[in-house]
Design an enzyme around this catalytic site. Structure first.
Site, PDB file in Angstrom:
ATOM      1  N   HIS A   1      31.158  19.969 -14.419  1.00  0.00           N
ATOM      2  CA  HIS A   1      30.259  21.007 -14.920  1.00  0.00           C
ATOM      3  C   HIS A   1      30.887  22.403 -14.981  1.00  0.00           C
ATOM      4  CE1 HIS A   1      27.034  18.136 -15.205  1.00  0.00           C
ATOM      5  NE2 HIS A   1      27.320  17.717 -13.984  1.00  0.00           N
TER       6      HIS A   1
ATOM      7  N   CYS B   1      23.773  12.431  -9.252  1.00  0.00           N
ATOM      8  CA  CYS B   1      25.104  12.994  -9.487  1.00  0.00           C
ATOM      9  C   CYS B   1      26.026  12.704  -8.301  1.00  0.00           C
ATOM     10  CB  CYS B   1      24.994  14.501  -9.661  1.00  0.00           C
ATOM     11  SG  CYS B   1      25.445  15.053 -11.290  1.00  0.00           S
TER      12      CYS B   1
ATOM     13  N   CYS C   1      31.312  18.703  -8.167  1.00  0.00           N
ATOM     14  CA  CYS C   1      30.370  19.043  -9.234  1.00  0.00           C
ATOM     15  C   CYS C   1      31.114  19.788 -10.328  1.00  0.00           C
ATOM     16  CB  CYS C   1      29.244  19.925  -8.697  1.00  0.00           C
ATOM     17  SG  CYS C   1      28.421  19.318  -7.220  1.00  0.00           S
TER      18      CYS C   1
END
Lengths: 140, 120, 288
Positions: free
Chosen positions: C206, C249, C202
């Site tokens: 991000h 995602c 992730c």
């Protein structure tokens, strides 16, 4: 051409992360730079950079062998799923392998199952590697 | 340093997997294939992160460095190939997927995309 | 024949050094320090985007990218989720067959409580999310459970978020309960671990990759991530829950995606929501 020892590189693999220079690293580097079958030397012997699964699939293209390879891929993918690291496309590749098998395209089935098993095995490696590497990207 | 592909060509497996077929094809065809790999979302999708001076590579991203001066940056083409094959060797947290190590692309596709970007 | 060794040599050394250094900075149950994590994350983004206001991170990419902000602000003038919130309110106020309703299941009648979710339930030994409790409320009252990702559950959740706008996110981590800390650590680990065929964490997009173009898209900073859910995504053309987004995602990393509300995703929500402590609820939101 020298006689190179064609050994399934991965067959002799052990978890060798600690070693600064390992057989695995030498293998990966040869494969990365020169592709499949690249010959490299390790501890005075020559090897070809061929994935374990590529060697496994290099057998007679029969229904029996293809089925065996599909079964191996499924078993490996189950293993990685249990670790929570299953990849998205693997089940589909196994399905394609099964369709090829049904259609009598045993070579194709063998190759696809080999790829699926490789993917599953890499997912397992990824899981183990993640245990000691996820920390690298945490802001401190 | 050399590749002893011939050693393995005996195996039927190679017909599908090896770079052999791509190399047999002309350089131009290889570059064309490399370009398709570079642009295609479900193949290399390199364009999502690397700008390249090719009019067809529109809306390129910039997560990674632009594809420029490749011959100067990678005098040894094999080093560039290794970077495509597994960029985590040089940077374990890189966003770049290990296209070879994770068998996202075939070895032939990697050879092709290396040829394509090596022009820039 | 020359052999290629040098690269591999370096990597082994670099890795072992980083890992041994890592061992003392909050990566185990003994050392994990959520407050330090939260401050470190804020500082990271302060450094990366010095002009962005901390409180603005709830607006995602629009906190750091002024180009797309204007367009988004126009969208928010006639918010695409408005109708869904109204529907959510109607659903919320519809009594169950047994005469009870959602209001009977939650504190304060379910109004203005979004900021306290998810929370650690000591009794059940697990992280409880708002959506989970919406369905548990239905089940307890003899109603059929709703599907997790979209539709009615997203609408009810959207209404509950709407009534909680501007409430400050306040995720608790009971220190006397090792289970809570383990859940937090599990979520943190999930966020930062690379996974899937594309080998993406992730954090790749991000944290490190925030506000850097992937094709024409700009990934949002992880700070503020959960505040505006459920979200109306233009791509979906409808409202979806946080866990719907998680599944998407997860799939984008070419992982076989987990299902919404699995323990792992709830732990991830717990970690991410804790990171947002001090920021305000602004759900539901609108995104690309």
């Amino acid at each position: 051409m020298k006689k190179a020892l064609i050994l399934a590189a991965a067959l002799t693999l052990v978890p060798t992360f600690v070693a600064a220079e390992s057989f695995e690293n030498a293998y990966l580097q040869a494969r990365a730079m020169y592709g499949q079958g690249a010959v490299f030397e390790w501890n005075g012997k020559q090897y070809a950079a061929v994935h374990e699964e590529e060697v496994e699939a290099d057998i007679a293209a029969t229904a029996e062998n293809a089925q065996m390879m599909v079964d191996k891929a499924k078993a490996k993918n189950k293993e990685v799923a249990e670790l929570g690291f299953e990849w998205k496309l693997t089940r589909g590749i196994i399905k394609d392998a099964e369709s090829a098998l049904t259609a009598g395209e045993y070579r194709k089935a063998l190759d696809l199952a080999a790829q699926a098993k490789y993917h599953a095995r890499m997912g397992i490696k990824q899981y183990h590697y993640a245990q000691s590497s996820w920390q690298l990207s945490v802001p401190q | 340093m050399r590749k002893l592909k011939t050693l393995l060509c005996a195996t039927g497996l190679l017909a599908m997997l090896s770079a052999g077929s791509a190399q047999a094809a002309g350089q131009e065809e290889m570059i064309e294939m490399g370009k398709a790999v570079y642009l295609n979302k479900s193949r290399g999708n390199c364009v999502s992160c690397h700008q390249i001076n090719d009019p067809d590579a529109t809306q390129a991203g910039n997560q990674g460095p632009p594809i420029v001066a490749m011959k100067q940056r990678f005098p040894d083409k094999a080093v560039l190939r290794a970077q495509v094959w597994d960029a985590t060797v040089n940077n374990p947290i890189t966003i770049m997927p290990p296209l070879g190590k994770h068998w996202i692309l075939s070895e032939a596709e990697i050879d092709a995309v290396v040829e394509y970007v090596y022009q820039f | 024949m020359k052999i290629i060794k040098t690269m591999a040599f370096g990597v082994g050394l670099v890795l072992s050094a980083q890992i041994s250094q890592a061992a003392d900075s909050g990566f185990t149950l003994e050392t994990v320090n959520p407050e330090a994590d939260r401050v470190a994350l804020q500082n990271y983004f302060k450094k990366r985007f010095p002009d962005a206001e901390l409180n603005d991170y709830v607006n995602g990419i629009y906190a750091v990218d002024s180009n797309s902000r204007e367009q988004w602000e126009e969208i928010e003038e006639f918010p695409p989720y408005e109708f869904a919130v109204e529907e959510g309110e109607a659903l919320f106020n519809t009594t169950f067959a047994n005469g009870k309703g959602y209001a009977d299941c939650f504190e304060n009648g379910g109004i203005g409580i979004r900021q306290n979710f998810p929370y650690w339930s000591k009794e059940e030994g697990t992280v409880k999310t708002l959506e989970m409790e919406i369905n548990e409320c239905r089940e307890a009252n003899g109603e059929k459970v709703l599907k997790w990702s979209k539709g009615d559950i997203a609408k009810v959740s959207a209404y509950m978020a709407w009534t909680s706008r501007d409430q400050v996110i306040d995720i608790k981590l009971p220190e006397d309960d090792a289970g809570a800390m383990a859940a937090y650590l599990d979520g943190k680990k999930f966020f930062y671990a690379k996974r899937g065929q594309l080998n993406l964490s992730c954090a790749n997009c991000h944290v490190q990759g925030a506000n850097i173009r992937i094709r024409a898209d700009l990934p949002s900073p992880q700070l503020g991530h959960t505040s505006h859910f459920p979200v109306f995504r233009s791509k979906w053309g409808e409202l979806g829950t946080l866990h719907r987004r998680y599944s998407g995602c997860h799939k984008d990393s070419r992982s076989h995606p987990l299902k919404p509300q699995t323990e792992t995703f709830r732990n991830l929500e717990y970690f991410q929501s804790y990171m947002n402590n001090g920021l305000a609820i602004n759900g539901p939101g609108a995104r690309k």
